[in-house]
Design a protein around this motif. Structure first.
Motif, PDB file in Angstrom:
ATOM      1  N   ARG A  46       0.847  -1.198   0.000  1.00  0.00           N
ATOM      2  CA  ARG A  46       0.000   0.000   0.000  1.00  0.00           C
ATOM      3  C   ARG A  46       0.875   1.238   0.000  1.00  0.00           C
ATOM      4  O   ARG A  46       1.988   1.222   0.513  1.00  0.00           O
ATOM      5  CB  ARG A  46      -0.926  -0.004   1.207  1.00  0.00           C
ATOM      6  CG  ARG A  46      -1.945  -1.118   1.142  1.00  0.00           C
ATOM      7  CD  ARG A  46      -2.827  -1.155   2.366  1.00  0.00           C
ATOM      8  NE  ARG A  46      -3.734  -2.274   2.305  1.00  0.00           N
ATOM      9  CZ  ARG A  46      -3.434  -3.501   2.709  1.00  0.00           C
ATOM     10  NH1 ARG A  46      -2.244  -3.769   3.185  1.00  0.00           N
ATOM     11  NH2 ARG A  46      -4.327  -4.465   2.634  1.00  0.00           N
ATOM     12  N   PRO A  82      -7.549   2.174  -5.681  1.00  0.00           N
ATOM     13  CA  PRO A  82      -7.523   2.815  -4.366  1.00  0.00           C
ATOM     14  C   PRO A  82      -7.398   1.770  -3.256  1.00  0.00           C
ATOM     15  O   PRO A  82      -7.900   0.652  -3.403  1.00  0.00           O
ATOM     16  CB  PRO A  82      -8.858   3.554  -4.275  1.00  0.00           C
ATOM     17  CG  PRO A  82      -9.651   3.183  -5.463  1.00  0.00           C
ATOM     18  CD  PRO A  82      -8.803   2.351  -6.377  1.00  0.00           C
ATOM     19  N   GLY A  84      -8.246  -0.082   0.119  1.00  0.00           N
ATOM     20  CA  GLY A  84      -9.532  -0.337   0.758  1.00  0.00           C
ATOM     21  C   GLY A  84      -9.382  -0.711   2.215  1.00  0.00           C
ATOM     22  O   GLY A  84      -8.278  -0.727   2.763  1.00  0.00           O
ATOM     23  N   TYR A  87      -7.118   0.857   5.210  1.00  0.00           N
ATOM     24  CA  TYR A  87      -6.231   1.795   4.511  1.00  0.00           C
ATOM     25  C   TYR A  87      -6.980   2.744   3.576  1.00  0.00           C
ATOM     26  O   TYR A  87      -6.370   3.582   2.919  1.00  0.00           O
ATOM     27  CB  TYR A  87      -5.164   1.021   3.730  1.00  0.00           C
ATOM     28  CG  TYR A  87      -4.190   0.338   4.647  1.00  0.00           C
ATOM     29  CD1 TYR A  87      -3.053   0.997   5.087  1.00  0.00           C
ATOM     30  CD2 TYR A  87      -4.417  -0.953   5.101  1.00  0.00           C
ATOM     31  CE1 TYR A  87      -2.159   0.386   5.950  1.00  0.00           C
ATOM     32  CE2 TYR A  87      -3.529  -1.578   5.958  1.00  0.00           C
ATOM     33  CZ  TYR A  87      -2.405  -0.902   6.379  1.00  0.00           C
ATOM     34  OH  TYR A  87      -1.524  -1.504   7.229  1.00  0.00           O
ATOM     35  N   ARG A  88      -8.284   2.614   3.490  1.00  0.00           N
ATOM     36  CA  ARG A  88      -9.090   3.470   2.616  1.00  0.00           C
ATOM     37  C   ARG A  88      -8.893   4.931   2.980  1.00  0.00           C
ATOM     38  O   ARG A  88      -8.804   5.305   4.141  1.00  0.00           O
ATOM     39  CB  ARG A  88     -10.570   3.094   2.755  1.00  0.00           C
ATOM     40  CG  ARG A  88     -11.494   3.848   1.825  1.00  0.00           C
ATOM     41  CD  ARG A  88     -12.939   3.412   2.032  1.00  0.00           C
ATOM     42  NE  ARG A  88     -13.439   3.709   3.352  1.00  0.00           N
ATOM     43  CZ  ARG A  88     -13.897   4.911   3.732  1.00  0.00           C
ATOM     44  NH1 ARG A  88     -13.906   5.904   2.884  1.00  0.00           N
ATOM     45  NH2 ARG A  88     -14.325   5.098   4.957  1.00  0.00           N
ATOM     46  N   SER A  89      -8.828   5.781   1.979  1.00  0.00           N
ATOM     47  CA  SER A  89      -8.642   7.209   2.202  1.00  0.00           C
ATOM     48  C   SER A  89      -9.937   7.853   2.688  1.00  0.00           C
ATOM     49  O   SER A  89     -10.999   7.601   2.130  1.00  0.00           O
ATOM     50  CB  SER A  89      -8.200   7.899   0.906  1.00  0.00           C
ATOM     51  OG  SER A  89      -8.087   9.287   1.114  1.00  0.00           O
ATOM     52  N   GLN A 102      -3.647   0.721  -3.425  1.00  0.00           N
ATOM     53  CA  GLN A 102      -3.279  -0.683  -3.306  1.00  0.00           C
ATOM     54  C   GLN A 102      -2.283  -0.940  -4.430  1.00  0.00           C
ATOM     55  O   GLN A 102      -2.525  -0.548  -5.577  1.00  0.00           O
ATOM     56  CB  GLN A 102      -4.512  -1.578  -3.466  1.00  0.00           C
ATOM     57  CG  GLN A 102      -4.220  -3.049  -3.392  1.00  0.00           C
ATOM     58  CD  GLN A 102      -3.775  -3.471  -2.005  1.00  0.00           C
ATOM     59  OE1 GLN A 102      -4.326  -3.048  -1.005  1.00  0.00           O
ATOM     60  NE2 GLN A 102      -2.754  -4.311  -1.957  1.00  0.00           N
TER      61      GLN A 102
END
Length: 105
Positions: A46, A82, A84, A87-89, A102
């Motif tokens: 990531r 992106p 998920g 770790y999702r923004s 990712q």
């Protein structure tokens, strides 16, 4: 009381990039692409990319593809999409200040 110390501290912090808590312990890299500086934090598969500096609204359209290039250049991996889950923004779609990806390594 003088406001000078406040503005000095604010000025010093403005040039800093810190990782999100999920990226604590990540390796930190700096890369400049097309005149824009990015800080890339890598942790496992990531990446978190932070754009440094000020850009006018009209200049920001070119940033998202550069963020992907920055993550790929630093990691040597391909951006799979992106990040998920944990770790999702939290940023809004289209944010040009921060992105999390990712990686496919």
């Amino acid at each position: 009381m003088s406001k000078a110390p406040f503005f000095l501290i604010l000025g010093l912090l403005a040039g800093c990039a810190s990782p999100a808590p999920q990226f604590f312990g990540a390796s930190r890299h700096t890369v400049t692409l097309d005149g824009i500086e990015f800080v890339v934090f890598l942790k496992g598969e990531r990446a978190e990319v932070v754009r440094m500096g000020f850009l006018r609204r009209a200049e920001r359209g070119r940033v998202p593809p550069l963020m992907i290039r920055a993550a790929e250049k630093v990691s040597g991996c391909t951006v799979a999409g992106p990040a998920g889950g944990l770790y999702r923004s939290p940023s809004l779609p289209g944010d040009t200040g921060e992105a999390r990806f990712q990686l496919d390594c």
